[in-house]
Scaffold this active site. Structure first.
Site, PDB file in Angstrom:
ATOM      1  N   GLU A 245       0.823  -1.210   0.000  1.00  0.00           N
ATOM      2  CA  GLU A 245       0.000   0.000   0.000  1.00  0.00           C
ATOM      3  C   GLU A 245       0.859   1.262   0.000  1.00  0.00           C
ATOM      4  OE1 GLU A 245      -3.954   0.171   1.885  1.00  0.00           O
ATOM      5  OE2 GLU A 245      -3.049   1.674   3.210  1.00  0.00           O
ATOM      6  N   ARG A 271      -4.023  33.704 -17.550  1.00  0.00           N
ATOM      7  CA  ARG A 271      -4.569  34.702 -16.626  1.00  0.00           C
ATOM      8  C   ARG A 271      -3.627  35.906 -16.545  1.00  0.00           C
ATOM      9  NH1 ARG A 271      -8.330  34.499 -12.371  1.00  0.00           N
ATOM     10  NH2 ARG A 271      -8.530  36.624 -11.532  1.00  0.00           N
ATOM     11  N   GLN A 282       7.836  35.559 -10.898  1.00  0.00           N
ATOM     12  CA  GLN A 282       8.590  34.482 -10.268  1.00  0.00           C
ATOM     13  C   GLN A 282       7.913  33.996  -8.981  1.00  0.00           C
ATOM     14  OE1 GLN A 282      12.595  35.874  -9.711  1.00  0.00           O
ATOM     15  NE2 GLN A 282      13.115  35.699 -11.887  1.00  0.00           N
TER      16      GLN A 282
END
Length: 388
Positions: A245, A271, A282
């Site tokens: 797992e 955007r 940055q």
């Protein structure tokens, strides 16, 4: 590349992604909002092999190695926008079906594996108890042999797949005086045959389409032929299932992070804020490039842990390192993307807020990040002792 994909593996990955986009994603956000487990969708997942990745071909499984299982789950995480369903599938495969495949008798395998593989049965893992938490071996549930059956008494919390599960792998004390290794045994409970009581489904922050509940055993009579392996072998069986797992389940997070980063880059490029787009800043790009580096490191650790599992290497800290690095990166990436998408992601439903809620659980289940660090510390040689 350090790790290559075979043509068959690559084709299967493409098939998984296409399946997820067509069948899983259309109502993924709605299932999460409604905390709804879709049994018909589970059957569809079984039909393309998502319930049988690493299971033996003799019982209808795909017979994949741990490495190829990681690649398949990575594709599921990339294609599927339902982290709850992804988690439910991986938990059944790795914490229930895999221990049965590796430790059960041939008769037991024949009885249970085909049902789990086909989706006719749903597996639940019941180990944790309220008083034990991450120290799962500090359990109180007991199993006492009475002629040809064991009588189980106790309550397990956080049972994955909850009431949807009808084959539950659980662990109980059969010889408390022997301690954790030798005193715990593993059993498969058929909830259609053995008397059990479920709690109400737990209301969860994330992974809502995966049911979660407590299961109670009160003088529950379990035939002795539903004991997995030998009496006292439970700790070994559980630890082995956790290696699977912790190595493989995080692959679904790797895939999800790949998809989220692609969405983030597209958003930042398109955007605009002031004179330039978000990618001009940055403060936007550098945190995400740092997380891309962490993601690729976590991916290589996961691939390496899978290769070690395939090779029969028993150093468990590789799985712990993979689980720790993936889950922590997943959480940090989702938090960073909340800053990028800002108000858009704060409203629900949104792909980022949905993944963030899932990511917060990733550092808890399969052993918390603190537990993983402790396992790694012990493996590399740290030995605590009191001052004299």
């Amino acid at each position: 590349m350090i790790y290559e994909y075979s043509e068959n593996t690559n084709n299967f990955r493409k098939e998984i992604i296409a399946f997820a986009q067509e069948y899983i994603n259309p109502e993924a956000a709605l299932r999460d909002q409604e905390a709804r487990f879709d049994q018909s969708l589970w059957k569809k997942c079984a039909e393309i092999g998502l319930t049988s990745l690493s299971l033996p071909a003799d019982f209808g499984g795909r017979g994949l190695s741990a490495y190829d299982t990681v690649l398949a789950l990575e594709a599921l995480g990339y294609g599927s926008e339902d982290p709850g369903l992804n988690f439910a599938l991986a938990a059944q495969l790795l914490a229930v079906a895999t221990p049965i495949a590796e430790f059960a008798s041939p008769t037991q395998q024949e009885n249970w594996l085909p049902k789990l593989i086909s989706g006719d049965a749903i597996g639940g893992n019941a180990m944790t108890e309220e008083s034990a938490g991450s120290d799962v071996f500090f359990m109180k549930t007991t199993a006492k042999l009475d002629k040809e059956a064991y009588l189980l008494n106790g309550t397990k919390t956080f049972c994955t797949n909850g009431q949807a599960a009808n084959l539950v792998l659980t662990y109980a004390l059969t010889a408390p005086e022997k301690g954790f290794f030798g005193g715990i045994s593993a059993f498969v409970i058929d909830t259609d045959e053995q008397k059990t009581t479920w709690s109400e489904p737990s209301q969860k922050l994330g992974l809502r389409s995966c049911p979660l509940a407590s299961i109670n055993f009160s003088e529950t009579s379990v035939p002795a032929n539903q004991l997995i392996g030998k009496e006292g072998a439970g700790a070994h069986i559980f630890n082995h299932s956790m290696r699977w797992e912790r190595t493989c389940l995080g692959a679904i997070h790797l895939g999800a992070m790949d998809r989220l980063l692609e969405q983030a880059v597209q958003f930042a490029n398109q955007r605009f804020s002031g004179k330039g787009n978000l990618s001009s800043h940055q403060a936007v790009t550098h945190p995400l490039t740092n997380l891309k580096v962490e993601l690729e490191g976590a991916r290589l650790l996961t691939y390496h842990a899978a290769r070690m599992l395939d090779a029969g290497e028993h150093k468990s800290h590789y799985a712990a390192m993979a689980k720790l690095s993936v889950s922590e990166c997943y959480r940090k990436l989702c938090l960073q993307l909340m800053q990028l998408f800002a108000g858009q992601a704060y409203r629900t439903p949104h792909p980022v807020e949905l993944q963030l809620r899932a990511a917060l659980g990733a550092t808890i289940y399969s052993g918390t990040s603190e537990i993983q660090r402790e396992l790694i510390a012990r493996q590399i040689g740290f030995r605590p002792r009191d001052a004299k």
